[in-house]
Write an enzyme that holds these catalytic residues in place. Structure first.
Site, short mmCIF file in Angstrom:
data_model
loop_
_atom_site.label_atom_id
_atom_site.label_comp_id
_atom_site.label_asym_id
_atom_site.label_seq_id
_atom_site.Cartn_x
_atom_site.Cartn_y
_atom_site.Cartn_z
N ASP A 56 0.86 -1.18 0.00
CA ASP A 56 0.00 0.00 0.00
C ASP A 56 0.89 1.24 0.00
OD1 ASP A 56 -2.51 1.19 2.43
OD2 ASP A 56 -1.77 2.07 0.58
N ASP B 93 -7.52 4.79 -9.26
CA ASP B 93 -8.92 4.35 -9.30
C ASP B 93 -9.82 5.52 -8.91
OD1 ASP B 93 -11.44 3.13 -8.85
OD2 ASP B 93 -10.46 1.22 -8.44
N ASP C 290 -8.45 10.70 -15.84
CA ASP C 290 -9.38 10.94 -16.93
C ASP C 290 -10.82 11.04 -16.41
OD1 ASP C 290 -9.75 8.30 -16.27
OD2 ASP C 290 -9.45 7.50 -18.29
N LYS D 117 -2.03 3.19 -21.33
CA LYS D 117 -3.17 2.49 -21.92
C LYS D 117 -4.47 3.02 -21.33
CE LYS D 117 -3.56 -1.45 -18.73
NZ LYS D 117 -3.67 -2.91 -18.63
N PHE D 118 -4.45 3.45 -20.06
CA PHE D 118 -5.65 3.99 -19.44
C PHE D 118 -6.04 5.32 -20.10
CE2 PHE D 118 -3.53 1.41 -16.21
CZ PHE D 118 -4.56 0.54 -15.88
N GLU D 119 -5.05 6.13 -20.39
CA GLU D 119 -5.30 7.40 -21.06
C GLU D 119 -5.85 7.17 -22.46
OE1 GLU D 119 -2.91 11.53 -22.21
OE2 GLU D 119 -1.97 9.99 -20.97
#
EC number: 2.1.1.33
Length: 231
Positions: A114, A137, A173, A211-213
């Site tokens: 964490d 997240d 995003d 890849k998230f962007e």
């Protein structure tokens, strides 16, 4: 090593992540077994960057590095700097380990822990040149927003681990989360917003699109970068 890494679960509290038993490939599992001794660090042990890397260099922490491709690319482009990544999901860690070996990088080390516990227990005050939080997240449901990583307490903790002039850089995003982070980070008295209007910054060259962007852009989402310096 693999079983310990995949099954370890820190003590329970409100966290910014949920551990899920995601699919892990044979190559990722092999990397966890064979490459972890080279790249992995124990969060319960004392962390001395000079001893770990064999030199004194600017140190960047990326929190929640996903599959690690962005972290590996940054480390390759900045060979005079050192990097540590914090992630909790074994498939992503395995993917990064494979990428580090493929690129022949030795300026990256990895914690499975964490991030809050890492900052509290392992990272000395003023030790970091950068803290990166890319696409955390968003916990978009109202009842889950308490799980969002970037909170006033987290901002203060992160700022304390930055050296004077060090950079805190977040990207998301999700506009709602971007606005919350802007309010939280602008409210941290030791962090100074680097955007001319005190809001959002252009994407710095060192942050390659993830890849998230790219997924978010395909869905029509905007992307918001927040860049601050430690006063």
């Amino acid at each position: 090593m693999t079983d310990t890494l995949m099954n370890a679960d820190p003590p329970r509290r409100i966290r910014s992540f949920v551990l899920r038993q995601g699919r892990i490939t044979a190559s990722q599992k092999n990397a966890l077994e064979n490459l972890w001794p080279r790249y992995g660090l124990d969060p319960a042990a004392a962390f001395d960057p000079a001893a770990v890397f064999g030199r004194r260099a600017p140190l960047t922490l990326e929190i929640g590095f996903g599959n690690g491709e962005s972290l590996a690319a940054m480390a390759q482009s900045l060979p005079a700097e050192d990097f540590i990544g914090a992630e909790v999901h074994p498939p992503g860690i395995g993917h990064l380990l494979i990428e580090l070996e493929r690129r022949g990088l030795d300026n990256v080390r990895v914690f499975r822990v964490d991030a809050v516990e890492l900052l509290e227990n392992c990272i000395p005050e003023g030790a970091l040149a950068r803290i990166l939080v890319f696409f955390p997240d968003p916990w978009h449901k109202q009842r889950h927003k308490k799980r969002r990583l970037v909170s006033p307490a987290f901002a203060r903790l992160a700022a304390s681990r930055l050296a004077p002039g060090g950079v805190f850089h977040a990207a998301t995003d999700w506009e709602d989360y971007a606005m919350q982070m802007l309010e939280v980070l602008n409210g941290c008295e030791t962090l100074v917003n680097q955007a001319p209007d005190g809001r959002f910054s252009e994407r710095p060259a060192y942050r390659t699109p993830t890849k998230f962007e790219q997924r978010g852009q395909r869905l029509g989402h905007g992307v918001w970068d927040l860049v601050y310096r430690r006063s």
